[in-house]
Design a protein around this motif. Structure first.
Motif, PDB file in Angstrom:
ATOM      1  N   ARG A  24      41.566  41.946  31.584  1.00 45.27           N
ATOM      2  CA  ARG A  24      41.981  41.244  32.795  1.00 45.27           C
ATOM      3  C   ARG A  24      42.280  42.193  33.943  1.00 45.27           C
ATOM      4  O   ARG A  24      41.809  42.013  35.055  1.00 45.27           O
ATOM      5  CB  ARG A  24      43.200  40.371  32.484  1.00 45.27           C
ATOM      6  N   LYS A  25      43.067  43.229  33.709  1.00 39.08           N
ATOM      7  CA  LYS A  25      43.426  44.162  34.784  1.00 39.08           C
ATOM      8  C   LYS A  25      42.185  44.895  35.299  1.00 39.08           C
ATOM      9  O   LYS A  25      42.084  45.191  36.481  1.00 39.08           O
ATOM     10  CB  LYS A  25      44.501  45.133  34.320  1.00 39.08           C
ATOM     11  N   GLN A  26      41.245  45.146  34.446  1.00 33.71           N
ATOM     12  CA  GLN A  26      40.002  45.789  34.859  1.00 33.71           C
ATOM     13  C   GLN A  26      39.211  44.846  35.773  1.00 33.71           C
ATOM     14  O   GLN A  26      38.636  45.275  36.768  1.00 33.71           O
ATOM     15  CB  GLN A  26      39.185  46.144  33.617  1.00 33.71           C
ATOM     16  N   ARG A  27      39.214  43.555  35.470  1.00 32.43           N
ATOM     17  CA  ARG A  27      38.545  42.568  36.324  1.00 32.43           C
ATOM     18  C   ARG A  27      39.275  42.419  37.660  1.00 32.43           C
ATOM     19  O   ARG A  27      38.640  42.276  38.704  1.00 32.43           O
ATOM     20  CB  ARG A  27      38.442  41.221  35.603  1.00 32.43           C
ATOM     21  N   VAL A  28      40.607  42.463  37.627  1.00 30.05           N
ATOM     22  CA  VAL A  28      41.393  42.405  38.867  1.00 30.05           C
ATOM     23  C   VAL A  28      41.076  43.616  39.731  1.00 30.05           C
ATOM     24  O   VAL A  28      40.902  43.504  40.949  1.00 30.05           O
ATOM     25  CB  VAL A  28      42.908  42.313  38.562  1.00 30.05           C
ATOM     26  N   LEU A  29      40.981  44.777  39.116  1.00 32.47           N
ATOM     27  CA  LEU A  29      40.631  46.004  39.831  1.00 32.47           C
ATOM     28  C   LEU A  29      39.264  45.862  40.488  1.00 32.47           C
ATOM     29  O   LEU A  29      39.104  46.174  41.671  1.00 32.47           O
ATOM     30  CB  LEU A  29      40.644  47.193  38.872  1.00 32.47           C
ATOM     31  N   LEU A  30      38.292  45.355  39.751  1.00 32.28           N
ATOM     32  CA  LEU A  30      36.956  45.166  40.320  1.00 32.28           C
ATOM     33  C   LEU A  30      37.001  44.189  41.489  1.00 32.28           C
ATOM     34  O   LEU A  30      36.395  44.437  42.531  1.00 32.28           O
ATOM     35  CB  LEU A  30      35.976  44.672  39.252  1.00 32.28           C
ATOM     36  N   ALA A  31      37.736  43.096  41.340  1.00 28.66           N
ATOM     37  CA  ALA A  31      37.857  42.122  42.428  1.00 28.66           C
ATOM     38  C   ALA A  31      38.474  42.769  43.665  1.00 28.66           C
ATOM     39  O   ALA A  31      37.997  42.561  44.787  1.00 28.66           O
ATOM     40  CB  ALA A  31      38.701  40.931  41.975  1.00 28.66           C
TER      41      ALA A  31
END
Length: 123
Positions: A24-31
């Motif tokens: 999740r945090k990796q996806r938030v970072l990408l966003a």
């Protein structure tokens, strides 16, 4: 490559195959990187977005891990640059759905000005 942030975050290869984006945090970072395409984001700001005031002692090393993992997922280490001003994601024209939407909306506005729409609906 296609980056989609209008709706669930998604990345697809040039052949249309979706990529596994990880935690999740990796996806938030990408966003966050996608919403700031072409701009360097200071790591302190990213840490705030990911953890807020409750950042663990390992937050900075976790950030490096997420950046490294995203580079692998995207298949190009140079896509995410690291500099003195922070992290910057390189996206070429046509890859990000939100900019495609904005471009198409602008084209539509130029072809049909708002006052033309009003006169059609009143006529």
């Amino acid at each position: 490559m296609e980056f989609k942030i209008l709706g669930p975050i998604e990345v697809r290869t040039s052949l249309g195959r979706p990529l596994a984006l990880g935690r999740r945090k990796q996806r938030v970072l990408l966003a966050a990187l996608l919403l700031n395409t072409g701009k360097a984001i200071p790591s302190r700001r990213i840490l705030d977005w990911l953890w807020g005031e409750r950042a663990p002692a390992t937050a900075e090393s976790n950030l490096y891990t997420y950046i490294s993992a995203l580079r692998k997922v995207l298949g190009s280490p140079s896509r995410i640059e690291t500099g003195s001003y922070g992290y910057l994601l390189r996206v070429t024209p046509g890859e990000l759905d939100v900019t495609l939407f904005e471009d198409l909306a602008a084209q539509g506005s130029r072809r049909c000005p708002p006052d033309a729409m009003t006169s059609r609906s009143n006529g």
